[in-house]
Design a protein around this motif. Structure first.
Motif, PDB file in Angstrom:
ATOM      1  N   PRO A 184     -10.537  12.709 -21.139  1.00  0.00           N
ATOM      2  CA  PRO A 184     -10.093  11.874 -20.224  1.00  0.00           C
ATOM      3  C   PRO A 184     -11.165  10.757 -19.790  1.00  0.00           C
ATOM      4  O   PRO A 184     -10.922   9.580 -19.127  1.00  0.00           O
ATOM      5  CB  PRO A 184      -9.535  12.427 -19.003  1.00  0.00           C
ATOM      6  N   GLY A 185     -12.503  10.882 -19.954  1.00  0.00           N
ATOM      7  CA  GLY A 185     -13.619  10.219 -19.369  1.00  0.00           C
ATOM      8  C   GLY A 185     -14.529   9.479 -20.360  1.00  0.00           C
ATOM      9  O   GLY A 185     -14.703   9.798 -21.594  1.00  0.00           O
ATOM     10  N   ILE A 186     -15.096   8.594 -19.816  1.00  0.00           N
ATOM     11  CA  ILE A 186     -16.141   7.942 -20.425  1.00  0.00           C
ATOM     12  C   ILE A 186     -17.189   8.345 -20.007  1.00  0.00           C
ATOM     13  O   ILE A 186     -17.447   8.152 -18.524  1.00  0.00           O
ATOM     14  CB  ILE A 186     -16.188   6.178 -20.672  1.00  0.00           C
ATOM     15  N   CYS A 187     -18.526   8.728 -20.589  1.00  0.00           N
ATOM     16  CA  CYS A 187     -19.710   9.258 -19.897  1.00  0.00           C
ATOM     17  C   CYS A 187     -21.022   8.902 -20.551  1.00  0.00           C
ATOM     18  O   CYS A 187     -20.940   8.529 -21.536  1.00  0.00           O
ATOM     19  CB  CYS A 187     -19.680  10.976 -19.932  1.00  0.00           C
ATOM     20  N   SER A 188     -21.948   9.200 -19.985  1.00  0.00           N
ATOM     21  CA  SER A 188     -23.221   9.043 -20.326  1.00  0.00           C
ATOM     22  C   SER A 188     -24.414  10.454 -20.047  1.00  0.00           C
ATOM     23  O   SER A 188     -23.892  11.174 -19.320  1.00  0.00           O
ATOM     24  CB  SER A 188     -24.038   7.919 -19.424  1.00  0.00           C
ATOM     25  N   GLY A 189     -25.378  10.001 -20.699  1.00  0.00           N
ATOM     26  CA  GLY A 189     -26.425  11.399 -20.554  1.00  0.00           C
ATOM     27  C   GLY A 189     -27.642  10.943 -20.733  1.00  0.00           C
ATOM     28  O   GLY A 189     -27.883  10.023 -21.162  1.00  0.00           O
ATOM     29  N   VAL A 190     -28.668  11.857 -20.250  1.00  0.00           N
ATOM     30  CA  VAL A 190     -30.170  11.742 -20.266  1.00  0.00           C
ATOM     31  C   VAL A 190     -30.703  13.035 -20.651  1.00  0.00           C
ATOM     32  O   VAL A 190     -30.389  13.888 -20.018  1.00  0.00           O
ATOM     33  CB  VAL A 190     -30.714  11.144 -18.940  1.00  0.00           C
ATOM     34  N   PHE A 191     -31.720  13.125 -21.718  1.00  0.00           N
ATOM     35  CA  PHE A 191     -32.459  14.329 -22.017  1.00  0.00           C
ATOM     36  C   PHE A 191     -33.787  14.198 -21.832  1.00  0.00           C
ATOM     37  O   PHE A 191     -34.290  13.003 -22.172  1.00  0.00           O
ATOM     38  CB  PHE A 191     -31.880  14.799 -23.414  1.00  0.00           C
ATOM     39  N   ARG A 192     -34.563  15.152 -21.761  1.00  0.00           N
ATOM     40  CA  ARG A 192     -36.089  15.110 -21.904  1.00  0.00           C
ATOM     41  C   ARG A 192     -36.453  16.154 -22.850  1.00  0.00           C
ATOM     42  O   ARG A 192     -36.050  17.389 -22.669  1.00  0.00           O
ATOM     43  CB  ARG A 192     -36.654  15.402 -20.472  1.00  0.00           C
TER      44      ARG A 192
END
Length: 592
Positions: A125-133
């Motif tokens: 159902p969703g539009i999402c974002s992400g950040v990784f290190r």
């Protein structure tokens, strides 16, 4: 320096030494990030949990805000991450993983190197974002040390901004009549009723409006912004302008670095008018009860004494840390004192105390602001410091706190917020904040030494973490130095801290209880169900932004920056509930 507040903490910073890496050599960050993300995408798409885990350090942290848990969670270590992924990946239907152009090699400290990358993805159902290190390993590979996943919007229900803006061509009269009907709620009740119309409420109401969720703010003051107009004249915002933008309408480039309180009051009023937010001023929420259908019946009284009962799905308390009522510590024999005793909330200006000796009890921001105002006007003023204080000069210390993210020429505030909140609290508390605090103290050493010699007691904050825990656990106990320290050094503010006022009752020494407003409005039974809301939970998530035990009851409290970010999350939670997308949570207490 007072170390009595230091407390115990264990460093978990992934230093090169801790990782067993002697030399990282030349780093091609774009290739490293691309290769790692390609493997990550393949494993996630295939629901291969063990494959995903192989790409993470054993003590990695994964923070998820609504995208995969419908909650705010931080999973600490590969074992907990594994369980989380096994429980959630199969039903999440993750797809469309795409690495964005933002990839940076960063060296926050000489012994810490990581690659930061951002990506986007979708769930069912969703539009999402992400950040990784990513951090280097002794074997020469790079593994994720932090992962951050964030819900941005629901498919098919975007914010009504940009290309989704209102296309109607209304005449002036049509628009005016439409706004009057909206504001009166004559034919319907709002979905959300917000108690208060300060900056927390305004930001949430703006988010809700552009998600097509009708809301109404109830404000007891006569004008929007009176919360700032009614405070002392010498007040200004303690953070610089780059940190304090509000959603949809940022401050113009002509705005001063530090916003005067009266200017902020007018801005809030214009913000509400420009965004057409619904507010009833000079009105009070008398009581709210929840019926068998989990609807909140909220009784509101207007200035003319008339009342209306709204039946709403969601009730948001946005009245600040307490209930807006000034509190006074209990001092024995205070009735024998022939002078005036009043809380700082009632202080307006130094001229009201001309020719009088004044003692200011407290050495935080408000105490310093009041004492400084009095001293500059020539008053005989003494500050009574009850306990040691963390002091940071805003002009010189901001580069350590805001860094390149919140500064002139910094990135868009939405990007800065994602990067800021992608850092798990457990890592901040586990060494990052302590190192930053030590850098601040070292940078201010000469000035702090002079302040200490003047008799002022300073510390490095709870667990030596500076502002981090002072703000989250106490919302006080610190001073953003705008000149008050120099007045103490110069003797223009006298200091007394070698004794204690006897028999203060405990509540008088602590920050206001956020549950006061809930107790006043919803009653003891509801308030007693809610645990203390200050501080963070075991996973490092701020308690007051988590869902409360009562369905449809929420808090919106905090700084401009915090509320800019969390107002969107709360609006999305409410939208998801209204759309019947969110019907359960993968929560810390009871994963479903």
């Amino acid at each position: 320096m007072d170390t009595s507040k230091s407390g115990h903490w264990t460093s978990r910073i992934p230093t090169l030494d801790k990782l067993g890496v002697k030399e990282v050599g030349e780093i091609h960050e774009s290739k490293v990030a691309k290769d790692w993300f390609q493997s990550f995408s393949s494993y996630v798409t295939a629901c291969d949990v063990e494959g995903v885990i192989s790409l993470f350090a054993d003590d990695a942290l994964w923070r998820d805000l609504l995208s995969l848990t419908w909650d705010m969670r931080t999973f600490d270590g590969s074992s907990k991450i594994r369980t989380f992924l096994k429980d959630r990946i199969p039903s999440a239907h993750i797809q469309g993983l795409k690495l964005k152009e933002f990839v940076r090699l960063q060296r926050p400290f000489p012994d810490l190197t990581w690659i930061v990358g951002m990506f986007e993805f979708e769930t069912g159902p969703g539009i999402c974002s992400g950040v990784f290190r990513l951090v280097p390993t002794a074997e020469g590979t790079w593994k994720a040390y932090t992962m951050f996943t964030l819900l941005e919007s629901f498919k098919g229900f975007p914010e009504k901004i940009g290309i989704h803006r209102n296309p109607d061509a209304l005449t002036g009269r049509q628009w005016k009549e439409k706004r009057e009907r909206e504001l009166a709620f004559e034919d319907s009740d709002p979905v959300v009723l917000i108690v208060g119309a300060g900056q927390s409420a305004l930001q949430l109401a703006a988010r809700l409006k552009f998600l097509d969720i009708p809301s109404l703010m109830i404000e007891r003051d006569a004008r929007i912004g009176d919360v700032w107009r009614n405070r002392y004249d010498a007040l200004c915002l303690h953070f610089p302008v780059w940190n304090d933008h509000m959603p949809y309408i940022p401050f113009p480039p002509t705005w001063p670095l530090y916003t005067p309180s009266l200017k902020m009051a007018d801005w809030m009023e214009s913000y509400a008018t420009t965004l057409e937010l619904n507010i009833w001023t000079s009105s009070t929420v008398v009581e709210a009860t929840q019926d068998a259908n989990k609807k909140w019946n909220v009784r509101v009284q207007r200035k003319d004494g008339s009342e209306r009962v709204f039946r709403v799905n969601h009730l948001v308390i946005a009245t600040g840390l307490g209930d807006g009522t000034p509190s006074m510590p209990d001092i024995p024999n205070i009735e024998a004192f022939k002078g005036t005793v009043e809380p700082s909330a009632l202080y307006k200006r130094a001229s009201d105390y001309q020719g009088k000796k004044v003692i200011v009890i407290g050495a935080g921001n408000a105490g310093h602001d009041v004492a400084s105002d009095l001293a500059k006007a020539g008053n005989d003023v003494t500050m009574f410091q009850r306990s040691s204080t963390f002091v940071m000069n805003l002009a010189t210390g901001w580069k350590f706190v805001g860094g390149a993210l919140y500064s002139e020429g910094g990135p868009p505030v939405e990007l800065a917020d994602r990067l800021t909140h992608s850092m798990p609290h457990l890592l901040l508390e586990g060494g990052m904040a302590q190192r930053t605090t030590q850098a601040i103290v070292d940078d201010q050493k000469e000035h702090l030494d002079k302040l200490t010699k003047s008799g002022f007691r300073i510390n490095k904050g709870i667990k030596d973490a500076g502002l981090l825990l002072q703000l989250k656990e106490k919302s006080g106990g610190h001073y953003f130095d705008t000149g008050g320290s120099q007045l103490i050094i110069d003797g223009k503010i006298k200091l007394k801290n070698d004794s204690q006022i006897k028999a203060y009752y405990p509540e008088g020494l602590e920050v206001g209880d956020m549950r006061k407003s809930i107790r006043r409005i919803c009653g003891d039974a509801v308030a007693d169900e809610i645990p203390s809301l200050l501080g963070v939970n075991a996973e490092g998530e701020l308690k007051w932004f988590l869902s409360l035990p009562r369905p449809g009851l929420w808090m919106m409290v905090g700084s401009l920056q915090l509320n800019r970010f969390y107002s969107k999350l709360l609006a999305l939670e409410i939208q998801g509930i209204e759309l019947k997308i969110i019907d359960s949570r993968y929560s810390l207490d009871s994963p479903i």
